[in-house]
Design a protein around this motif. Structure first.
Motif, PDB file in Angstrom:
ATOM      1  N   ILE A 503       0.815  -1.208   0.000  1.00 44.40           N
ATOM      2  CA  ILE A 503       0.000   0.000   0.000  1.00 44.40           C
ATOM      3  C   ILE A 503       0.856   1.269   0.000  1.00 44.40           C
ATOM      4  CG2 ILE A 503      -0.227  -0.096   2.521  1.00 44.40           C
ATOM      5  CD1 ILE A 503      -2.690   1.405  -0.107  1.00 44.40           C
ATOM      6  N   PHE A 504       2.004   1.262   0.640  1.00 45.34           N
ATOM      7  CA  PHE A 504       2.819   2.483   0.710  1.00 45.34           C
ATOM      8  C   PHE A 504       3.506   2.766  -0.626  1.00 45.34           C
ATOM      9  CE2 PHE A 504       2.834   0.471   4.971  1.00 45.34           C
ATOM     10  CZ  PHE A 504       1.928   1.335   5.566  1.00 45.34           C
ATOM     11  N   GLU A 505       3.975   1.686  -1.284  1.00 41.97           N
ATOM     12  CA  GLU A 505       4.542   1.857  -2.625  1.00 41.97           C
ATOM     13  C   GLU A 505       3.464   2.302  -3.608  1.00 41.97           C
ATOM     14  OE1 GLU A 505       4.867  -0.766  -0.722  1.00 41.97           O
ATOM     15  OE2 GLU A 505       7.000  -1.191  -0.426  1.00 41.97           O
ATOM     16  N   THR A 506       2.247   1.782  -3.405  1.00 38.11           N
ATOM     17  CA  THR A 506       1.129   2.159  -4.278  1.00 38.11           C
ATOM     18  C   THR A 506       0.798   3.635  -4.116  1.00 38.11           C
ATOM     19  OG1 THR A 506       0.216  -0.087  -4.204  1.00 38.11           O
ATOM     20  CG2 THR A 506      -1.300   1.694  -4.818  1.00 38.11           C
ATOM     21  N   LEU A 507       0.732   4.092  -2.876  1.00 32.14           N
ATOM     22  CA  LEU A 507       0.437   5.507  -2.618  1.00 32.14           C
ATOM     23  C   LEU A 507       1.505   6.406  -3.237  1.00 32.14           C
ATOM     24  CD1 LEU A 507      -0.697   5.242   1.115  1.00 32.14           C
ATOM     25  CD2 LEU A 507      -2.141   5.989  -0.795  1.00 32.14           C
ATOM     26  N   GLU A 508       2.749   5.982  -3.128  1.00 34.14           N
ATOM     27  CA  GLU A 508       3.838   6.785  -3.694  1.00 34.14           C
ATOM     28  C   GLU A 508       3.676   6.934  -5.200  1.00 34.14           C
ATOM     29  OE1 GLU A 508       8.696   6.552  -4.301  1.00 34.14           O
ATOM     30  OE2 GLU A 508       7.793   5.567  -2.560  1.00 34.14           O
ATOM     31  N   ILE A 509       3.342   5.842  -5.879  1.00 32.81           N
ATOM     32  CA  ILE A 509       3.178   5.909  -7.335  1.00 32.81           C
ATOM     33  C   ILE A 509       1.949   6.745  -7.701  1.00 32.81           C
ATOM     34  CG2 ILE A 509       2.559   4.525  -9.357  1.00 32.81           C
ATOM     35  CD1 ILE A 509       4.480   2.413  -8.405  1.00 32.81           C
ATOM     36  N   LEU A 510       0.858   6.585  -6.953  1.00 33.76           N
ATOM     37  CA  LEU A 510      -0.343   7.378  -7.240  1.00 33.76           C
ATOM     38  C   LEU A 510      -0.079   8.869  -7.029  1.00 33.76           C
ATOM     39  CD1 LEU A 510      -3.119   5.176  -5.565  1.00 33.76           C
ATOM     40  CD2 LEU A 510      -2.772   5.538  -8.016  1.00 33.76           C
ATOM     41  N   GLY A 511       0.749   9.178  -6.054  1.00 31.18           N
ATOM     42  CA  GLY A 511       1.062  10.572  -5.775  1.00 31.18           C
ATOM     43  C   GLY A 511       0.085  11.202  -4.811  1.00 31.18           C
ATOM     44  N   LYS A 512       0.500  12.334  -4.263  1.00 28.69           N
ATOM     45  CA  LYS A 512      -0.301  12.997  -3.231  1.00 28.69           C
ATOM     46  C   LYS A 512      -1.647  13.450  -3.775  1.00 28.69           C
ATOM     47  CE  LYS A 512      -0.284  17.155  -0.313  1.00 28.69           C
ATOM     48  NZ  LYS A 512       0.536  18.291   0.175  1.00 28.69           N
ATOM     49  N   GLU A 513      -1.650  14.123  -4.890  1.00 26.99           N
ATOM     50  CA  GLU A 513      -2.897  14.703  -5.401  1.00 26.99           C
ATOM     51  C   GLU A 513      -3.954  13.636  -5.650  1.00 26.99           C
ATOM     52  OE1 GLU A 513      -4.525  17.255  -9.268  1.00 26.99           O
ATOM     53  OE2 GLU A 513      -2.357  17.083  -8.891  1.00 26.99           O
ATOM     54  N   LYS A 514      -3.564  12.568  -6.343  1.00 29.77           N
ATOM     55  CA  LYS A 514      -4.538  11.519  -6.678  1.00 29.77           C
ATOM     56  C   LYS A 514      -4.959  10.750  -5.429  1.00 29.77           C
ATOM     57  CE  LYS A 514      -4.090   9.553 -10.668  1.00 29.77           C
ATOM     58  NZ  LYS A 514      -3.654   8.688 -11.814  1.00 29.77           N
ATOM     59  N   SER A 515      -4.036  10.493  -4.522  1.00 30.24           N
ATOM     60  CA  SER A 515      -4.367   9.747  -3.306  1.00 30.24           C
ATOM     61  C   SER A 515      -5.345  10.528  -2.436  1.00 30.24           C
ATOM     62  CB  SER A 515      -3.092   9.441  -2.502  1.00 30.24           C
ATOM     63  OG  SER A 515      -2.216   8.618  -3.238  1.00 30.24           O
ATOM     64  N   VAL A 516      -5.109  11.846  -2.280  1.00 25.51           N
ATOM     65  CA  VAL A 516      -5.997  12.693  -1.493  1.00 25.51           C
ATOM     66  C   VAL A 516      -7.383  12.750  -2.127  1.00 25.51           C
ATOM     67  CG1 VAL A 516      -6.457  15.089  -0.815  1.00 25.51           C
ATOM     68  CG2 VAL A 516      -4.193  14.070  -0.408  1.00 25.51           C
ATOM     69  N   LYS A 517      -7.404  12.921  -3.441  1.00 24.17           N
ATOM     70  CA  LYS A 517      -8.675  13.021  -4.157  1.00 24.17           C
ATOM     71  C   LYS A 517      -9.505  11.745  -3.978  1.00 24.17           C
ATOM     72  CE  LYS A 517     -10.524  13.923  -8.797  1.00 24.17           C
ATOM     73  NZ  LYS A 517     -10.169  14.229 -10.213  1.00 24.17           N
ATOM     74  N   ARG A 518      -8.854  10.581  -4.067  1.00 22.39           N
ATOM     75  CA  ARG A 518      -9.574   9.317  -3.933  1.00 22.39           C
ATOM     76  C   ARG A 518     -10.021   9.083  -2.492  1.00 22.39           C
ATOM     77  NH1 ARG A 518      -6.298   4.870  -7.587  1.00 22.39           N
ATOM     78  NH2 ARG A 518      -6.482   5.918  -9.609  1.00 22.39           N
ATOM     79  N   LEU A 519      -9.198   9.445  -1.560  1.00 16.83           N
ATOM     80  CA  LEU A 519      -9.565   9.263  -0.161  1.00 16.83           C
ATOM     81  C   LEU A 519     -10.772  10.140   0.188  1.00 16.83           C
ATOM     82  CD1 LEU A 519      -8.899   7.739   2.375  1.00 16.83           C
ATOM     83  CD2 LEU A 519      -7.089   9.387   2.880  1.00 16.83           C
ATOM     84  N   GLU A 520     -10.763  11.351  -0.314  1.00 19.50           N
ATOM     85  CA  GLU A 520     -11.921  12.235  -0.110  1.00 19.50           C
ATOM     86  C   GLU A 520     -13.175  11.629  -0.731  1.00 19.50           C
ATOM     87  OE1 GLU A 520     -10.006  16.748   0.042  1.00 19.50           O
ATOM     88  OE2 GLU A 520     -10.508  15.845  -1.913  1.00 19.50           O
TER      89      GLU A 520
END
Length: 529
Positions: A503-520
């Motif tokens: 999950i941490f490697e996945t988040l890194e590849i997705l990047g901050k912007e996309k990860s935040v947007k999906r979590l929201e």
């Protein structure tokens, strides 16, 4: 004499793994012995052996790198005149006869030789008796002995066998009186006279058997009184498999025949055909059947059964050859992943197992994963990008992102069809697995922790795995959850799936912007109340 083996399929469409395993075993044996591996295409079924079916076969052979010698392959249809000439030879020798039994024209039948001196492996087994039903006359002719046996309920049961099965035949009635003695009438019978014997109750004769040594199964024996004469040319003038197969093996100077054990019964007849055509029979080895978990013949109902199925799903040719080589054969040690050279060096027919071989798709898939993991990174990326491009979501992608995803997923990919699951890396909002959401986005404590993480993510300047892991661990502990218990809810929230890479490697590849947007998005739309 140099070893010469052949793969002789009848191409009618897709190539079954059972057929291609026979090809692999022949190929391995030929290369181990320094001999020749021949391809013969038995294309006499013109309605089913279409050019497309033959092309599919050749494409499969090429993909699996099962190169054959003496190109082009021998097409059975090109040998029909040789087949018919052999039938005429057998007729002239008295080893065949014409018969219009079905009323649709004369067929030619191969006569199991009564004089067996020229047939290897025939021996007398001793006296034998067969009870026959007295209500049905026994008929003795050059075509054989026709009779009705006695069923368990005392009713007539179909019977009959070749004349050669009844050496020294004496037919007796219910009072044990002799009705007929074959030795007294043998010349007449051979000349075509037919004897009909009512009220017969018992056949007394000397049983003869035919035995050959099967390299895989050991000595195989069959009584001649269980055999019938064999049609070798149909009434329409076309050669039957038995004749064509043997004549073509003679033409190609085949020394060893390695094929499925569904052909064991044919082998007894074929040995006799070889002998009557003046040829030395090859050595035989019959391969164990491929079965499913229930021990039944493996078929499409059990899963992928055709080579094309595996290729379409992204199995590698070397992995499939490796797996099928071990399906019914073992090198004598614990090796399961073997190169072609290692397989060739170790392969012997003596190590082919006698019993059925069970197909295990999961085992094949795991082996394929090992092969994929060993691919050079550039080769894996090239192949993965080709697969990505086949999906609607992969038509236009960020190549830099794709390269990162390939690096992350390389060692985790079992088959290239798994790439379909990579879609969440490339979409703004992933497709959410509702079952995963129900399971992972329901606990109020986990949801509170995810909301806390969202705010922490927004404040981060660095968004890499090394930074993210301790933050998630701290949030998990602060929420009173067990170690790692927040990882799956977080994974489902940002990828839509409960499975994937770390999950941490996945988040890194997705990047901050996309990860935040999906979590929201997940917290607003996918939390189960």
């Amino acid at each position: 004499m140099s070893v010469r083996v052949r793969f002789a399929p009848s191409p009618t469409g897709q190539v079954h793994i059972g057929n291609i395993r026979a090809a692999i075993f022949n190929w391995l044996f030929a290369h181990h012995e320094g001999g020749s591996f021949l391809l013969r295409i038995e294309d006499t079924d013109l309605e089913r052996s279409t050019p497309e079916a033959i092309a599919t076969l050749l494409e499969v052979m090429e993909w699996l790198k099962l190169d054959f010698d003496e190109k082009p392959p021998l097409y059975q249809t090109s040998q029909v005149q040789k087949h018919l000439a052999a039938a005429q030879q057998l007729l002239a020798q008295g080893d065949a006869y014409k018969d219009n039994k079905g009323g649709n024209g004369e067929a030619i039948l191969f006569r199991i030789p009564f004089d067996t001196a020229r047939v290897p492996g025939v021996a007398e087994a001793g006296p034998a008796e067969t009870l026959v039903h007295p209500e049905v006359p026994v008929v003795v002719s050059h075509k054989g002995v026709d009779y009705a046996g006695v069923s368990s309920k005392g009713k007539p049961a179909p019977g009959g066998a070749t004349l050669a099965g009844f050496l020294n035949l004496v037919v007796k009635d219910t009072q044990d009186n002799t009705l007929f003695t074959l030795n007294d009438h043998l010349d007449e019978v051979k000349a075509g006279k037919e004897f009909t014997l009512p009220n017969a109750a018992k056949l007394c004769f000397t049983r003869r058997t035919i035995t050959y040594h099967d390299i895989v199964k050991g000595d195989m024996t069959k009584p001649l009184d269980s055999l019938k004469d064999v049609v070798i040319v149909r009434s329409d003038g076309s050669p039957v498999f038995h004749l064509a197969n043997v004549v073509d093996d003679i033409t190609q100077k085949v020394t060893h025949i390695i094929r499925g054990d569904d052909h064991v019964e044919n082998t007894f007849k074929h040995i006799m055909l070889f002998a009557c055509l003046g040829a030395q029979p090859p050595q035989y080895g019959h391969l164990p059947m491929i079965v499913n978990a229930a021990g039944k013949p493996y078929s499409k109902r059990d899963g992928d059964a055709f080579v094309g199925d595996f290729r379409t799903k992204g199995y590698l040719a070397d992995a499939l050859v490796n797996y099928l080589s071990l399906l019914g054969w073992a090198p004598g040690d614990n090796r399961e992943k073997m190169t072609r050279d290692e397989l060739v060096e170790a392969f012997t027919l003596e190590r082919v197992q006698h019993g059925a071989a069970q197909m295990d798709i999961q085992k094949l898939t795991n082996l394929n994963g090992l092969y994929i993991a060993e691919m050079p990174e550039d080769d894996f990326r090239k192949t993965a990008l080709e697969w990505i491009a086949t999906f609607d979501w992969g038509k236009t992608i960020d190549e830099a992102l794709a390269a990162k995803v390939c690096t992350l997923m390389h060692s985790r990919t079992k088959v290239f069809a798994d790439i379909a699951q990579w879609e969440y890396f490339f979409n703004d909002i992933p497709a959410y697995d509702e079952k995963a959401c129900t399971k992972q986005l329901k606990d109020p404590t986990a949801i509170t922790a995810l909301k806390s993480l969202l705010e922490q993510f927004k404040a981060l300047d660095s968004f890499d795995a090394a930074t993210l892991e301790p933050i998630v661990a701290a949030a998990t502990e602060a929420a009173g959850l067990g170690h790692g218990k927040l990882n799956q809810p977080l994974r489902v929230a940002v990828t839509g799936s409960a499975i994937g890479a770390g999950i941490f490697e996945t988040l890194e590849i997705l990047g901050k912007e996309k990860s935040v947007k999906r979590l929201e998005y997940a917290l607003a739309n996918k939390v189960v109340q």
